[in-house]
Design a protein around this motif. Sequence first.
Motif, short mmCIF file in Angstrom:
data_model
loop_
_atom_site.label_atom_id
_atom_site.label_comp_id
_atom_site.label_asym_id
_atom_site.label_seq_id
_atom_site.Cartn_x
_atom_site.Cartn_y
_atom_site.Cartn_z
N PRO A 1 -11.84 5.80 1.11
CA PRO A 1 -10.97 4.77 0.53
C PRO A 1 -9.88 5.38 -0.35
O PRO A 1 -10.09 6.41 -1.00
CB PRO A 1 -11.93 3.91 -0.30
N THR B 1 -7.84 5.64 -3.68
CA THR B 1 -8.09 5.33 -5.08
C THR B 1 -6.82 5.60 -5.88
O THR B 1 -5.97 6.39 -5.47
CB THR B 1 -9.23 6.19 -5.66
N LYS C 1 -9.68 -6.32 6.03
CA LYS C 1 -10.40 -5.29 6.78
C LYS C 1 -10.35 -5.58 8.27
O LYS C 1 -10.10 -4.69 9.09
CB LYS C 1 -11.84 -5.21 6.29
N GLN D 1 -7.91 9.11 4.54
CA GLN D 1 -8.15 7.75 5.01
C GLN D 1 -8.26 7.70 6.54
O GLN D 1 -9.15 7.06 7.09
CB GLN D 1 -7.02 6.81 4.55
N GLU E 1 -6.10 -0.94 3.50
CA GLU E 1 -6.86 0.16 2.91
C GLU E 1 -6.57 0.34 1.43
O GLU E 1 -7.40 0.89 0.69
CB GLU E 1 -6.60 1.46 3.68
N TYR E 2 -5.41 -0.13 0.96
CA TYR E 2 -5.07 0.00 -0.45
C TYR E 2 -5.68 -1.10 -1.31
O TYR E 2 -5.94 -0.90 -2.50
CB TYR E 2 -3.55 -0.02 -0.63
N PRO F 1 -8.52 -2.70 -1.98
CA PRO F 1 -9.69 -2.58 -2.88
C PRO F 1 -9.45 -1.70 -4.09
O PRO F 1 -10.14 -1.86 -5.11
CB PRO F 1 -10.76 -1.96 -1.96
N ALA F 2 -8.49 -0.78 -4.01
CA ALA F 2 -8.28 0.15 -5.12
C ALA F 2 -7.86 -0.57 -6.40
O ALA F 2 -8.14 -0.08 -7.51
CB ALA F 2 -7.23 1.19 -4.74
#
Length: 415
Positions: A171, A173, A258, A165, A314-315, A317-318
Amino acid sequence: MSESSAEAVGDAAAAVAAATGEAGGWRRATGIAGVAIGVVAAGAAAGVAIERLTVGRGMRQKARLALDSAGPYGALRGTPGKAYGDDGTELYYEVDDVEPEGGPAPRRRRLFGRKAPAPVTVVFSHGYCLNQDSWHFQRAALRGVVRTVHWDQRSHGRSGRGVSQVQDGVPVTIDQLGRDLKAVIDATVPEGPIVLVGHSMGGMTVMALADQYPELIRDRVVAVALVGTSSGGLGQVNFGLPVAGVNAVRRVLPGVLKALGQQAALVEKGRRATADLFAGIIKRYSFSSRDVDPAIARFAERMIEGTPIDVVAEYYPAFNDHDKAEALAHFGDVPVLVLAGVGDLVTPSEHSEAIADLLPDAELVLVPDAGHLVMLEHPEVVTDRLADLLTRAGAVPAGATVSGYGSTSSTARPG
């Protein structure tokens, strides 16, 4: 939204903007953030606004300091170690070995020239924005009874920031988390039977492990506990909001996170300036009971506040991409506990019911008056059902005592 709620949210947005001290586009970004936070926090903000009428900021700060210094929660420590993800990310773990009274953990005996079977090891995986200490009560209850492993997910707790990252912009996942869990198991439980326990994102991590390493599940996993988690469909969760509110959040939140993640240092100042509002949000989305021990609520705040905003971003969207319903089939031959709080607004109990529908032999436990952090809010229930699962799996003797740490009282012995 009530007038008091709107005023509190307005104060929060203003505090964020003032704390950043930036102009132009950044002010617009913080304005959007204030709107998004306001939608999510309407109920929490109302409570904060009322509190402000009766309790001064200095008094609230003193109360936090007192709770931080007096609370025993999160004080348990084990033998530390480090595993490494497939991208080199440093993954911190601790092992609690079973030790006889007054002595170190015994070496495995040899029977007729061969080693005795390895003991069962219970591996705990924590949730989003938490760390291994979120299992405080269960860890304390199982000490001396069964070998346990507790680890911090990448970029959480004492683990290192995700190398992929930070260096490559890859990203996060849920599949990556499953591979991280495999690395921790390889380092801490290279042989012998395993019980997997996961809460929220930790439960998803367990599912990702099964999806990618079905032979590990088949050959070595003897039981699984999935607490307050989901096998997919998280993009449809409404977080207890009306339709208009949840649609607004879904529309702006990814972009807002973001933007905030790109200005992490400035946003952290804003988080501190709006600590009261965030405390209300955390309590609303962590617990369902009205009489949660203030020290427990503060403990949860500290864990969540300790997660940097860029990691939160950063987490996020997973979770929309997470779909591991098919992986659940790998747990079909072992005892499974599926447990959730009825008042969980983050991973609603319907998601646990959906998991249980796919695992008809699983034990489904729905805890009334419990929210997302059910293992802290009602630890006695979680510990009791987990102890029963371990007994059924042969991990602990049927007569073993697993009790004495299920209270949320601030006088609970830390171990």
